[in-house]
Scaffold this active site. Structure first.
Site, mmCIF file in Angstrom:
data_model
loop_
_atom_site.group_PDB
_atom_site.id
_atom_site.type_symbol
_atom_site.label_atom_id
_atom_site.label_comp_id
_atom_site.label_asym_id
_atom_site.label_seq_id
_atom_site.Cartn_x
_atom_site.Cartn_y
_atom_site.Cartn_z
ATOM 1 N N SER A 75 2.078 5.198 -2.083
ATOM 2 C CA SER A 75 2.373 5.745 -3.407
ATOM 3 C C SER A 75 3.550 5.043 -4.080
ATOM 4 C CB SER A 75 2.652 7.251 -3.291
ATOM 5 O OG SER A 75 3.668 7.500 -2.345
ATOM 6 N N GLY B 82 5.865 -0.574 0.607
ATOM 7 C CA GLY B 82 6.567 0.664 0.940
ATOM 8 C C GLY B 82 6.896 0.737 2.420
ATOM 9 N N THR C 4 0.848 -1.196 0.000
ATOM 10 C CA THR C 4 0.000 0.000 0.000
ATOM 11 C C THR C 4 0.881 1.243 0.000
ATOM 12 O OG1 THR C 4 -1.709 -1.205 1.181
ATOM 13 C CG2 THR C 4 -1.791 1.201 1.336
ATOM 14 N N GLU D 248 -0.879 -5.271 5.842
ATOM 15 C CA GLU D 248 0.455 -5.312 5.214
ATOM 16 C C GLU D 248 1.342 -6.319 5.933
ATOM 17 O OE1 GLU D 248 1.172 -0.879 3.415
ATOM 18 O OE2 GLU D 248 1.228 -1.079 5.579
HETATM 19 C C1 5RP Z 1 0.766 2.221 4.335
HETATM 20 C C2 5RP Z 1 2.234 2.131 4.376
HETATM 21 C C3 5RP Z 1 2.974 2.690 3.211
HETATM 22 O O1 5RP Z 1 3.671 1.661 2.598
HETATM 23 C C4 5RP Z 1 3.914 3.765 3.718
HETATM 24 O O2 5RP Z 1 3.132 4.775 4.358
HETATM 25 C C5 5RP Z 1 4.740 4.393 2.598
HETATM 26 O O3 5RP Z 1 3.889 5.101 1.732
HETATM 27 P P1 5RP Z 1 4.477 5.946 0.511
HETATM 28 O O4 5RP Z 1 5.108 4.974 -0.427
HETATM 29 O O5 5RP Z 1 3.250 6.631 -0.074
HETATM 30 O O6 5RP Z 1 5.463 6.943 1.052
HETATM 31 O O7 5RP Z 1 2.842 1.634 5.298
HETATM 32 O O8 5RP Z 1 0.190 1.789 5.542
#
Ligand code: 5RP
Length: 226
Positions: free
Chosen positions: A33, A86, A31, A106
């Site tokens: 970006s 991520g 999850t 996740e």
């Molecule tokens: C979601 C997460 C995401 O992987 C984390 O916040 C990183 O997000 P981004 O790639 O948008 O910076 O842990 O729960």
């Protein structure tokens, strides 16, 4: 809560990790970006004939995967060979996740996978984990969990929603306490302490789970193996 480098850095990391997926694999779909770039790249590969199934980690990643044309499955049906996800911060291969409040699913999918590839831009790298640790709690458990977090010398803050009055409600119907512990000296110990609190569904410390960190920079991608 969201932070990070440029979208170009995220794209490089996400696409490089997607390249590591082999034909026939079951893939955990993270999850955020950066993971979204991996999902879109996998969708293009599926268009070109790659045969994979995805296990989403959130409502967001399920929708993205469906739009990208990736066939989906569940942990009831299959064990992921690989997961791509991520992170909000990475130190010594340990992670803080949950900026998108998806860390419970996740962790479930990432831990089930044979290999976890973390995708991040280089602003996420740190010497020590220090950003607030997201803790998903059952709604009734908010105050008792906050009290226990204070005993552990953390400062809990209920995550407020954006474009909705009141708190963030997770995909699982729970609340999120962002718990500031400053620099975390012993991530494994803190992870165990948080997991032991009644009413905590999951926290965002991912300790000893990552197999490789794909770091996107302005020029290229480096791969670190903890
Ligand atoms: C979601 C997460 C995401 O992987 C984390 O916040 C990183 O997000 P981004 O790639 O948008 O910076 O842990 O729960």
């Amino acid at each position: 809560m969201k932070r990070g480098g440029s979208d170009e850095q995220k794209r490089r990391a996400g696409e490089a990790a997607a390249d590591a997926v082999d034909d026939g694999q079951v893939v955990g779909l993270g999850t955020g970006s950066t993971a979204a770039h991996a999902i879109r790249a996998l969708g293009r590969a599926v268009d070109s004939g790659l045969d994979i199934e995805g296990v989403p980690t959130s409502y967001q990643s399920r929708e993205l995967a469906r739009d990208a044309g990736i066939p989906l499955t569940t942990l009831d049906e299959a064990t992921p060979d690989i997961a791509i996800d991520g992170a909000d911060q990475v130190a010594d291969g340990d992670l803080i996740k949950g900026g998108g409040a998806a860390h419970a699913r996740e962790k479930l999918v990432d831990a089930a996978a044979d290999r976890l590839l973390v995708v991040a831009d280089d602003s996420k790298l740190a010497d020590r984990l220090s950003v607030p640790v997201p803790v998903e709690v059952m709604p009734d458990a908010r105050e008792p969990v906050a009290a226990r977090v204070r005993e552990l010398e953390g400062d809990p803050e209920l995550r407020a929603a954006e474009r909705k009055d009141g708190p963030v409600v997770t995909d699982n119907g729970n609340l999120v306490l962002d718990c500031d512990f400053g620099e975390v000296d012993d991530p494994g110990r803190l992870a165990a302490d948080l997991s032991a609190i009644p009413g905590v569904l999951e926290h965002g410390l991912f300790v000893d789970l990552a197999d490789a960190i794909y770091v996107g920079t302005d020029e290229d991608v480096t791969v670190r193996e903890p």
